[in-house]
Scaffold this motif. Structure first.
Motif, PDB file in Angstrom:
ATOM      1  N   ILE A  25      34.753  41.175 -96.721  1.00  0.00           N
ATOM      2  CA  ILE A  25      33.810  40.252 -97.361  1.00  0.00           C
ATOM      3  C   ILE A  25      32.746  39.794 -96.359  1.00  0.00           C
ATOM      4  O   ILE A  25      31.590  39.566 -96.723  1.00  0.00           O
ATOM      5  N   GLY A  26      33.113  39.686 -95.076  1.00  0.00           N
ATOM      6  CA  GLY A  26      32.106  39.383 -94.060  1.00  0.00           C
ATOM      7  C   GLY A  26      31.016  40.443 -94.035  1.00  0.00           C
ATOM      8  O   GLY A  26      29.811  40.133 -94.008  1.00  0.00           O
ATOM      9  N   GLY A  27      31.431  41.717 -94.062  1.00  0.00           N
ATOM     10  CA  GLY A  27      30.458  42.797 -94.081  1.00  0.00           C
ATOM     11  C   GLY A  27      29.663  42.830 -95.372  1.00  0.00           C
ATOM     12  O   GLY A  27      28.467  43.152 -95.384  1.00  0.00           O
ATOM     13  N   THR A  28      30.313  42.481 -96.480  1.00  0.00           N
ATOM     14  CA  THR A  28      29.629  42.442 -97.768  1.00  0.00           C
ATOM     15  C   THR A  28      28.592  41.324 -97.786  1.00  0.00           C
ATOM     16  O   THR A  28      27.495  41.479 -98.331  1.00  0.00           O
ATOM     17  N   TYR A  29      28.944  40.176 -97.187  1.00  0.00           N
ATOM     18  CA  TYR A  29      27.976  39.074 -97.069  1.00  0.00           C
ATOM     19  C   TYR A  29      26.723  39.557 -96.344  1.00  0.00           C
ATOM     20  O   TYR A  29      25.591  39.336 -96.800  1.00  0.00           O
ATOM     21  N   PHE A  30      26.912  40.227 -95.210  1.00  0.00           N
ATOM     22  CA  PHE A  30      25.753  40.661 -94.430  1.00  0.00           C
ATOM     23  C   PHE A  30      24.989  41.788 -95.120  1.00  0.00           C
ATOM     24  O   PHE A  30      23.776  41.924 -94.927  1.00  0.00           O
ATOM     25  N   THR A  31      25.665  42.586 -95.928  1.00  0.00           N
ATOM     26  CA  THR A  31      24.961  43.603 -96.710  1.00  0.00           C
ATOM     27  C   THR A  31      24.030  42.922 -97.714  1.00  0.00           C
ATOM     28  O   THR A  31      22.868  43.294 -97.861  1.00  0.00           O
ATOM     29  N   GLY A  32      24.572  41.915 -98.408  1.00  0.00           N
ATOM     30  CA  GLY A  32      23.732  41.152 -99.321  1.00  0.00           C
ATOM     31  C   GLY A  32      22.581  40.481 -98.590  1.00  0.00           C
ATOM     32  O   GLY A  32      21.432  40.504 -99.053  1.00  0.00           O
ATOM     33  N   LYS A  71      21.920  38.558 -86.443  1.00  0.00           N
ATOM     34  CA  LYS A  71      22.039  40.023 -86.496  1.00  0.00           C
ATOM     35  C   LYS A  71      22.565  40.636 -85.200  1.00  0.00           C
ATOM     36  O   LYS A  71      22.997  41.785 -85.183  1.00  0.00           O
ATOM     37  N   SER A  72      22.548  39.867 -84.089  1.00  0.00           N
ATOM     38  CA  SER A  72      22.974  40.415 -82.790  1.00  0.00           C
ATOM     39  C   SER A  72      24.360  39.885 -82.428  1.00  0.00           C
ATOM     40  O   SER A  72      25.115  39.414 -83.270  1.00  0.00           O
TER      41      SER A  72
END
Length: 254
Positions: A91-98, A116-117
């Motif tokens: 879900i962390g990765g999904t948050y950043f995808t959104g 982003k870094s």
């Protein structure tokens, strides 16, 4: 609009999976393979359709989170209401995808630049855990999510009471079709209902997406992207947002 989308999703699951008892509408168990079940309906954020429409597609479900029943559309709302500091790597990765695709729509460019870094961490969920303030707008509220392979081995991710061993969460054995025509029909009908502008596939396996499916989606004008699953730690530096979206995200154009 959102209410109509959810009604339409319930209707297509009724017509394609439940009506002829291929899947039990209460337990989700598949009639022809009682070791597998439909574990969940898709997730549709509470603000889906109010910005760029992003559909995130996982390869398989990963875990049977609701034993003896199907996780409902309402129950999946915890994806956007849970504390962001405690989200799992997926879900962390999904948050950043959104966030990546919606940063202009939601005026979140400043937050993207700040996170982003490696300033706050080296993985998606560690960044969300350590960043001082989260924006009031949650990208998870604006996206939808579904899975390409719809069924999960019953009890996957839980402890087997007979052997006391955890049933593996690795998805290889659940990446199969039980009724390919029916399942492809369901997937494409979900897309018709959700009408996304962008589809983001969370697996490199999608680079070999069936030619007819790919062509169908591209002809509809949908932009297609794929990357490895955001919880995959085998990629050195790959779970840092700027790395994930610059080095590992690929647009499918033909």
């Amino acid at each position: 609009m959102l209410t109509e989308i959810k009604k339409s999703i319930l209707n297509i699951y009724e017509e394609i999976l439940f009506k002829d008892n291929f899947v039990d509408r209460n337990t989700g168990i598949v009639a022809t393979d009682k070791t597998r079940k439909l574990a969940t309906y898709p997730y549709v954020g509470s603000k889906y359709g109010k910005a760029k429409r992003i559909l995130i597609v996982g390869y398989d479900i990963g875990k049977d989170e609701t034993p003896n029943e199907i996780q409902t559309l309402e129950n999946r709302s915890d994806i956007e209401t849970n504390n962001l500091r405690g989200v799992n790597p997926h879900i962390g990765g999904t948050y950043f995808t959104g966030l990546y695709f919606l940063k202009d729509d939601l005026n979140l460019n400043e937050f993207w630049e700040d996170t982003k870094s490696t300033k706050y961490g080296k993985t998606f969920n560690s960044i969300l855990r350590k960043v001082p303030i989260h924006p009031s707008e949650n990208p998870l509220s604006y996206i939808a999510m579904t899975n390409f392979f719809k069924y999960v081995t019953i009890g996957r991710g839980e402890r087997n009471p007979e052997t006391n061993e955890i049933i593996s969460r690795r998805g290889d054995f659940d990446r199969i079709f039980i009724d390919k025509e029916r399942e492809i029909n369901l997937f494409l009908t979900e897309i018709e209902v959700l009408n996304p502008e962008i589809i983001f596939f969370q697996s490199k396996g999608f680079q070999d997406l069936d030619y007819k499916i790919k062509e169908h989606l591209l002809k509809k004008g949908i932009k297609l992207f794929y990357a490895y699953h955001p919880s995959d730690y085998s990629r050195a530096g790959g779970n840092i947002p700027e790395n994930y979206f610059s080095k590992s995200t690929f647009e499918i154009v033909k």
